[in-house]
Design a protein around this motif. Structure first.
Motif, mmCIF file in Angstrom:
data_model
loop_
_atom_site.group_PDB
_atom_site.id
_atom_site.type_symbol
_atom_site.label_atom_id
_atom_site.label_comp_id
_atom_site.label_asym_id
_atom_site.label_seq_id
_atom_site.Cartn_x
_atom_site.Cartn_y
_atom_site.Cartn_z
ATOM 1 N N PHE A 1 0.838 -1.196 0.000
ATOM 2 C CA PHE A 1 0.000 0.000 0.000
ATOM 3 C C PHE A 1 0.872 1.245 0.000
ATOM 4 O O PHE A 1 2.012 1.204 0.471
ATOM 5 C CB PHE A 1 -0.908 0.016 1.240
ATOM 6 C CG PHE A 1 -2.096 -0.896 1.122
ATOM 7 C CD1 PHE A 1 -3.124 -0.612 0.239
ATOM 8 C CD2 PHE A 1 -2.171 -2.041 1.900
ATOM 9 C CE1 PHE A 1 -4.218 -1.452 0.124
ATOM 10 C CE2 PHE A 1 -3.264 -2.892 1.801
ATOM 11 C CZ PHE A 1 -4.299 -2.588 0.910
ATOM 12 N N VAL B 1 3.093 -0.177 3.552
ATOM 13 C CA VAL B 1 2.600 -1.390 4.225
ATOM 14 C C VAL B 1 2.588 -2.551 3.235
ATOM 15 O O VAL B 1 1.919 -2.488 2.203
ATOM 16 C CB VAL B 1 1.158 -1.195 4.783
ATOM 17 C CG1 VAL B 1 0.653 -2.477 5.441
ATOM 18 C CG2 VAL B 1 1.123 -0.047 5.760
ATOM 19 N N ALA C 1 1.122 -5.703 2.490
ATOM 20 C CA ALA C 1 -0.035 -6.473 2.966
ATOM 21 C C ALA C 1 -0.022 -7.906 2.437
ATOM 22 O O ALA C 1 -0.584 -8.801 3.060
ATOM 23 C CB ALA C 1 -1.330 -5.770 2.564
ATOM 24 N N PRO D 1 -5.509 -13.979 11.768
ATOM 25 C CA PRO D 1 -5.818 -12.911 12.718
ATOM 26 C C PRO D 1 -6.050 -11.576 12.016
ATOM 27 O O PRO D 1 -5.709 -11.412 10.848
ATOM 28 C CB PRO D 1 -4.573 -12.849 13.610
ATOM 29 C CG PRO D 1 -3.479 -13.452 12.800
ATOM 30 C CD PRO D 1 -4.118 -14.433 11.868
ATOM 31 N N SER D 2 -6.603 -10.624 12.749
ATOM 32 C CA SER D 2 -6.899 -9.308 12.212
ATOM 33 C C SER D 2 -5.623 -8.662 11.653
ATOM 34 O O SER D 2 -4.573 -8.717 12.287
ATOM 35 C CB SER D 2 -7.489 -8.443 13.327
ATOM 36 O OG SER D 2 -7.829 -7.195 12.805
ATOM 37 N N GLY D 3 -5.739 -8.109 10.451
ATOM 38 C CA GLY D 3 -4.612 -7.385 9.865
ATOM 39 C C GLY D 3 -3.629 -8.259 9.098
ATOM 40 O O GLY D 3 -2.616 -7.765 8.612
ATOM 41 N N CYS D 4 -3.928 -9.558 8.953
ATOM 42 C CA CYS D 4 -2.953 -10.448 8.298
ATOM 43 C C CYS D 4 -3.016 -10.356 6.775
ATOM 44 O O CYS D 4 -2.163 -10.884 6.076
ATOM 45 C CB CYS D 4 -3.152 -11.887 8.749
ATOM 46 S SG CYS D 4 -4.639 -12.658 8.097
ATOM 47 N N GLY D 5 -4.058 -9.709 6.235
ATOM 48 C CA GLY D 5 -4.104 -9.502 4.789
ATOM 49 C C GLY D 5 -5.221 -10.255 4.072
ATOM 50 O O GLY D 5 -5.239 -10.307 2.836
ATOM 51 N N LYS D 6 -6.167 -10.815 4.803
ATOM 52 C CA LYS D 6 -7.244 -11.610 4.195
ATOM 53 C C LYS D 6 -8.075 -10.773 3.221
ATOM 54 O O LYS D 6 -8.290 -11.174 2.071
ATOM 55 C CB LYS D 6 -8.183 -12.180 5.278
ATOM 56 C CG LYS D 6 -7.505 -12.974 6.356
ATOM 57 C CD LYS D 6 -8.480 -13.451 7.410
ATOM 58 C CE LYS D 6 -9.145 -12.357 8.238
ATOM 59 N NZ LYS D 6 -8.248 -11.624 9.147
ATOM 60 N N SER D 7 -8.553 -9.618 3.714
ATOM 61 C CA SER D 7 -9.402 -8.780 2.858
ATOM 62 C C SER D 7 -8.618 -8.263 1.669
ATOM 63 O O SER D 7 -9.137 -8.188 0.552
ATOM 64 C CB SER D 7 -9.972 -7.604 3.646
ATOM 65 O OG SER D 7 -10.823 -8.076 4.660
ATOM 66 N N THR D 8 -7.359 -7.902 1.908
ATOM 67 C CA THR D 8 -6.526 -7.401 0.807
ATOM 68 C C THR D 8 -6.391 -8.479 -0.266
ATOM 69 O O THR D 8 -6.503 -8.191 -1.466
ATOM 70 C CB THR D 8 -5.135 -6.990 1.327
ATOM 71 O OG1 THR D 8 -5.316 -6.044 2.382
ATOM 72 C CG2 THR D 8 -4.289 -6.385 0.231
ATOM 73 N N GLU E 1 -16.109 -12.099 5.366
ATOM 74 C CA GLU E 1 -16.758 -12.180 6.676
ATOM 75 C C GLU E 1 -18.258 -11.918 6.578
ATOM 76 O O GLU E 1 -18.786 -11.052 7.289
ATOM 77 C CB GLU E 1 -16.129 -11.161 7.647
ATOM 78 C CG GLU E 1 -14.613 -11.261 7.675
ATOM 79 C CD GLU E 1 -14.044 -11.532 9.060
ATOM 80 O OE1 GLU E 1 -14.824 -11.885 9.960
ATOM 81 O OE2 GLU E 1 -12.827 -11.435 9.202
HETATM 82 N N1 LIG Z 1 -5.870 1.152 2.010
HETATM 83 C C1 LIG Z 1 -4.883 0.801 2.834
HETATM 84 N N2 LIG Z 1 -3.798 1.577 2.987
HETATM 85 C C2 LIG Z 1 -2.763 1.227 3.786
HETATM 86 N N3 LIG Z 1 -2.741 0.074 4.498
HETATM 87 C C3 LIG Z 1 -3.790 -0.746 4.401
HETATM 88 C C4 LIG Z 1 -4.910 -0.443 3.557
HETATM 89 N N4 LIG Z 1 -5.818 -1.463 3.668
HETATM 90 C C5 LIG Z 1 -5.276 -2.344 4.523
HETATM 91 N N5 LIG Z 1 -4.063 -1.928 4.964
HETATM 92 C C6 LIG Z 1 -3.145 -2.667 5.862
HETATM 93 O O1 LIG Z 1 -2.845 -3.903 5.275
HETATM 94 C C7 LIG Z 1 -2.809 -4.940 6.237
HETATM 95 C C8 LIG Z 1 -3.814 -6.025 5.876
HETATM 96 O O2 LIG Z 1 -5.137 -5.517 5.982
HETATM 97 P P1 LIG Z 1 -6.426 -6.369 5.680
HETATM 98 O O3 LIG Z 1 -7.591 -5.463 5.696
HETATM 99 O O4 LIG Z 1 -6.195 -7.167 4.458
HETATM 100 O O5 LIG Z 1 -6.452 -7.353 6.943
HETATM 101 P P2 LIG Z 1 -7.522 -8.471 7.351
HETATM 102 O O6 LIG Z 1 -6.777 -9.737 7.481
HETATM 103 O O7 LIG Z 1 -8.680 -8.437 6.429
HETATM 104 O O8 LIG Z 1 -7.937 -7.988 8.816
HETATM 105 P P3 LIG Z 1 -9.412 -8.000 9.535
HETATM 106 O O9 LIG Z 1 -9.612 -9.412 10.048
HETATM 107 O O10 LIG Z 1 -9.200 -7.044 10.660
HETATM 108 O O11 LIG Z 1 -10.431 -7.579 8.547
HETATM 109 C C9 LIG Z 1 -3.084 -4.261 7.563
HETATM 110 O O12 LIG Z 1 -1.852 -4.000 8.191
HETATM 111 C C10 LIG Z 1 -3.787 -2.988 7.175
HETATM 112 O O13 LIG Z 1 -3.564 -1.990 8.128
#
Ligand SMILES: Nc1ncnc2c1ncn2[C@@H]1O[C@H](COP(=O)(O)OP(=O)(O)OP(=O)(O)O)[C@@H](O)[C@H]1O
Ligand SMILES: [Mg+2]
Length: 366
Positions: A13, A17, A19, A38-45, A160
């Motif tokens: 990003f 970051v 991701a 876990p939260s923030g591991c990059g699943k949604s990305t 989710e």
């Molecule tokens: N638009 C963005 N700009 C900068 N960093 C981002 C952006 N979107 C996500 N991140 C970062 O990328 C990493 C992965 O985020 P992501 O949303 O993929 O996590 P996740 O596994 O889906 O978490 P959750 O379970 O909390 O939804 C995190 O460190 C987040 O802070």
């Protein structure tokens, strides 16, 4: 055929970051695949990069054999359902379901018919004229699914989608979604941070951590043979016992007791070496007999799990948890002995499984 093939996929990003750090993954046609972590591991990305809502910084995305890395979401043959459903509040259920078809320039008659059929299939037939604000959480979820389904996509991406529901509703929705996926046989990638949900629903699971994949396998594989202590402690309602252990020729000293070396690890370990001995609370048997290879301790805490009890035992050098069937009477402070199921015990060195050898009968049929 709509398999998904990811190679060396990265996402950085703006601001630096990282991701996703080089994801290699194939999701098979018709598979129900969970991304867990876990939260923030990059699943949604990862999901959004498959969808085209995020642009990959490197690597390639293929859907149904076609390279789509540079294509916009509308040209990827996918439909996505988000955690908050993102239904349009000012439209009725029928209008919501028909909306993506309108974007695709499907004729009014055809989209009304398709929206009606999909709504009926999901038990929303009588709610077509209501707006999202007049629906329960579960009904909103089904409306969002119906909107995604009506397009007949090759791939379903769900982020989710059950997390807004209460515990009971969630369980119902889980069964419903799994059944629906079976019937439609649409390749589905499902994001969750809930290990129980992933184990219950998925054909295969990828466990993620810090932008990488830590293990890919069937629910049985990730549950029984976690290849790292990270996966071992992430999967399971009660985390795996991970005890310090010292190798002594053919034995291993754990919590003050000599136990046999776990299956297949003999050649891979060295005398005097310190490792982690992993055993799930469910794979320990409570005994009243004086068996030699048993962990001994006193009962510190008993927690009721409904159909079983979770007992915390203070052993010589560590605390061990065990799930005991409810018939057994457990006295606090009393002495106890636990016999591990040898073929289920695992050894870890620096967090990684010492021997990947599968014990007999543990393989999932191909
Ligand atoms: N638009 C963005 N700009 C900068 N960093 C981002 C952006 N979107 C996500 N991140 C970062 O990328 C990493 C992965 O985020 P992501 O949303 O993929 O996590 P996740 O596994 O889906 O978490 P959750 O379970 O909390 O939804 C995190 O460190 C987040 O802070
Ligand atoms: Mg997320």
């Amino acid at each position: 055929m709509a398999d998904i093939d990811l190679s060396r996929l990265t996402k950085v990003f703006p601001g630096g970051v990282q991701a996703l750090n080089g994801i290699d993954l194939t999701v098979h046609d018709g598979e129900f695949f969970a991304l867990l972590g876990p939260s923030g591991c990059g699943k949604s990305t990862l999901l959004r990069t498959i969808a085209g809502l995020e642009t990959a910084s490197g690597g390639a995305v293929r859907i149904g054999g076609r390279e789509v890395t540079a294509l916009p979401p509308g040209q990827r043959d996918i439909a996505m359902v988000f955690q908050d459903y993102a239904l349009f509040p000012h439209m009725t259920v029928t209008e919501n379901i028909a909306y993506p078809l309108k974007i695709k320039k499907v004729s009014r008659a055809e989209r009304t018919a398709r929206a009606g059929r999909t709504a009926d299939a999901l038990g929303l037939g009588h709610l077509g004229e209501r707006r999202p604000g007049q629906l329960s959480g579960g009904q909103q979820q089904r409306a969002a699914l119906a909107r995604a389904m009506a397009c007949h996509p090759g791939v379903f991406l769900l982020d989710e989608p059950l997390s807004n529901l209460d515990a009971r509703m969630r369980l119902e929705a889980r069964t419903f979604l799994k059944k629906l996926q079976r019937e439609l046989a649409v390749t589905t990638v499902f994001v969750t941070h809930d290990q129980a949900e992933a184990l219950a629903m998925a054909d295969r699971i990828a466990v993620m951590d810090q932008g990488g994949l830590r293990q890919i396998g069937t629910p049985a594989e990730v549950y029984r043979r976690p290849t790292s202590t990270f996966v071992a402690s992430f999967i399971g309602s009660t985390p795996m016992n991970l005890l310090e252990a010292e190798v002594r020729s053919d034995w291993i000293r754990v919590a003050g007791t000599d136990l046999p070396l776990p299956a297949g690890t003999g050649a891979a370990v060295h005398d005097g070496e310190t490792l982690r001995y992993g055993i799930r609370p469910e794979y320990l048997r409570w005994t009243d007999q004086d068996e030699p290879a048993a962990l001994r301790g006193t009962v510190a805490v008993v927690e009721n799990l409904g159909s079983a009890q979770l007992v915390t035992l203070d052993c010589a050098t560590s605390t061990v948890r065990v799930v005991v069937p409810e018939e057994q009477e457990i006295a606090l402070g009393g002495p106890a002995r636990l016999v591990p199921r040898g073929d289920r015990a695992l050894l870890y060195r620096d967090g990684a499984l010492v021997s990947p050898v599968e014990p007999a009968g543990d393989r999932t049929p191909a």
